[in-house]
Design an enzyme around this catalytic site. Sequence first.
Site, PDB file in Angstrom:
ATOM      1  N   VAL A 131       0.835  -1.205   0.000  1.00 12.46           N
ATOM      2  CA  VAL A 131       0.000   0.000   0.000  1.00 12.46           C
ATOM      3  C   VAL A 131       0.870   1.255   0.000  1.00 12.46           C
ATOM      4  O   VAL A 131       0.389   2.346  -0.329  1.00 12.46           O
ATOM      5  CB  VAL A 131      -0.951   0.017   1.218  1.00 12.46           C
ATOM      6  CG1 VAL A 131      -1.956  -1.110   1.127  1.00 12.46           C
ATOM      7  CG2 VAL A 131      -0.178  -0.056   2.525  1.00 12.46           C
ATOM      8  N   ALA A 132       2.139   1.115   0.375  1.00 17.07           N
ATOM      9  CA  ALA A 132       3.069   2.253   0.365  1.00 17.07           C
ATOM     10  C   ALA A 132       4.490   1.712   0.273  1.00 17.07           C
ATOM     11  O   ALA A 132       4.799   0.660   0.847  1.00 17.07           O
ATOM     12  CB  ALA A 132       2.900   3.093   1.623  1.00 17.07           C
ATOM     13  N   ALA A 134       8.606   3.151   0.479  1.00 14.31           N
ATOM     14  CA  ALA A 134       9.509   4.267   0.756  1.00 14.31           C
ATOM     15  C   ALA A 134      10.951   3.788   0.648  1.00 14.31           C
ATOM     16  O   ALA A 134      11.210   2.630   0.306  1.00 14.31           O
ATOM     17  CB  ALA A 134       9.216   4.836   2.140  1.00 14.31           C
ATOM     18  N   VAL A 139       5.007  -1.125   3.068  1.00 14.87           N
ATOM     19  CA  VAL A 139       3.937  -1.590   3.947  1.00 14.87           C
ATOM     20  C   VAL A 139       2.948  -2.450   3.162  1.00 14.87           C
ATOM     21  O   VAL A 139       2.514  -2.074   2.068  1.00 14.87           O
ATOM     22  CB  VAL A 139       3.200  -0.393   4.587  1.00 14.87           C
ATOM     23  CG1 VAL A 139       2.081  -0.883   5.505  1.00 14.87           C
ATOM     24  CG2 VAL A 139       4.184   0.486   5.361  1.00 14.87           C
ATOM     25  N   ASP A 288       6.231  13.924  13.093  1.00 13.07           N
ATOM     26  CA  ASP A 288       5.911  14.105  11.668  1.00 13.07           C
ATOM     27  C   ASP A 288       4.409  13.942  11.432  1.00 13.07           C
ATOM     28  O   ASP A 288       3.975  13.058  10.691  1.00 13.07           O
ATOM     29  CB  ASP A 288       6.701  13.086  10.844  1.00 13.07           C
ATOM     30  CG  ASP A 288       6.655  13.386   9.348  1.00 13.07           C
ATOM     31  OD1 ASP A 288       6.379  14.539   8.984  1.00 13.07           O
ATOM     32  OD2 ASP A 288       6.891  12.458   8.545  1.00 13.07           O
TER      33      ASP A 288
END
Length: 558
Positions: A131-132, A134, A139, A288
């Site tokens: 889903v993500a 980086a 993830v 963050d």
Amino acid sequence: MSGKRMRHIGRYRDIAVALLRHGFGIVVEEIGIAQLLSFPQRLFFEPKNKDAKTVGERIKLVLQELGPTFVKLGQIASTRPDLIPEEIVSELEKLQDQVPPFSFQAVCDIIQEELGDELDRIFQHFEEIPVAAASIGQVHRAILRSGEKVAVKVQRPNIARVIETDLEILQDLAVLAEHRLEWAARYKIREMVDEFSKSLRAELDYTIECRNAEKIANQFKNDPAVYVPKVFWEYSTKKVLTMEYVDGVKLNEPDQLKQKGYNAKILAERLAKAIFQQIFHHGFFHGDPHPGNVLVLPGEVIAFIDFGMVGWLTPEMKYHFSSLVIALMRQSTDGVIKAILRMGLVSDDVNMAQLRDDVEQLREKYYGVPLSQISLGEAVNDLFRTAFRHSIRIPADLTVLGKTLLTVEGIVEKLDPAFSIFDIAEPFGRRLLKERLHPKNVAETLWKRVSHVGEMLVDLPRHMKEATLLIKRGKLRIEMAVPEIELVLRKLDRISNRLSFSIVLLAFSIIMAGVIIGSSVGRQSTLLWKIPAVEIGFAMATLMFLWLLYSILRSGRF
């Protein structure tokens, strides 16, 4: 070339080429990489389009080209306006931490190695497409054998080794730069690299993120308006993190928020209150909280995710920060300066008069402006920029705090433009004042100071003995710092030259007077008086006088 550079020669070349390509050839040449790698001279010509981009933009392009380590370091650096010029920070904030995902087979291998079992035996379902993704990890959504929905973050293969190599090279380059470049030594590049490296290494250990999540979850265990997902420790290691999957709407999806009927004013108030509670009450906060890391659940519940970056305020730092906020609210220049000096690491050569002038200008910026119209985050960052101009190093957690406040204020303003963040901050400010004036806290502060003075008195005889021994051995060093030393020396030089001029003029007068008197009163005819002594003496004295006058005038220090 050292063994370290020989091992990583290819990476050194990548870094040098990226710098050359984006107009930093002078840096490559001056720190000595050009000679080590034997680059052709044509590469050092500045690119034609260099002037079309700012220094900050070109630095951003270099970091993006060099990959994950440098992108993450740039993002960390963007939180330090006290160390880096504002125009560069604004570009570093634009760095995107998005890279292509790595293979599902690699995900399976890492999970099996870290958790000690095959993926199918741990999860009843595991989505292959992340889903993500980086620079450090990606993830995946999954369902445990117990039926609980989870989000599994898996670290990229060999990313730790890649990052360690890059950090090792950066530390080497920082040492070279400080030895060869005056500006690098002034900005203390080596210390900056060490500090940023520490933050990046912490992100490589997912157990730290797990502990961060649990600490913040404990802050809100009795608050139904804030939610933090559960950590599954039995399925988490340094390279694998398993947390409860939270299915909510991100704050950067305004259409979805509106479609579900969420009240923007309530969301703004709850988010601001949650952040201020973390900062001012607990001293441990999400570092963050951008809109993608804050979800909204049914009932306007705020959910925080991704705890890789956090801020921590010690009781002492929280005390100094509250002093700063109070001084800002009272518009006290002396109070602001005292708070800055107590929070930061101040160099010996700081110009206090100039610092006062800058703080006065800052005070004028906010003088008479209603608190409802003041951005707390912007005011704090203005102070950090002032600290940068005067080489005052602010603790990293305080700069993370400034960035957090700015981020939250930006979110709140978009949710509800009429919302005043100071309305939420004021009760926390009053609580801080009450805490500071509480008899117990006053007594503790007084006791600490008395204890400190007591320790100094106990150590005084030992220090006196050590100083006496140094004096006896002739090893005592005395350093004197004289403000505006150049001006003092120039004045002393002028005084000495004028004194020399006066002495020579006096000597000239005495000689001439003696010669004239001697010639006039002398009655005997001797060889001496047949010589034109007056004329010769006059000529010699005149030559000496003219030579000395010329030397002094040429030096410009008469």
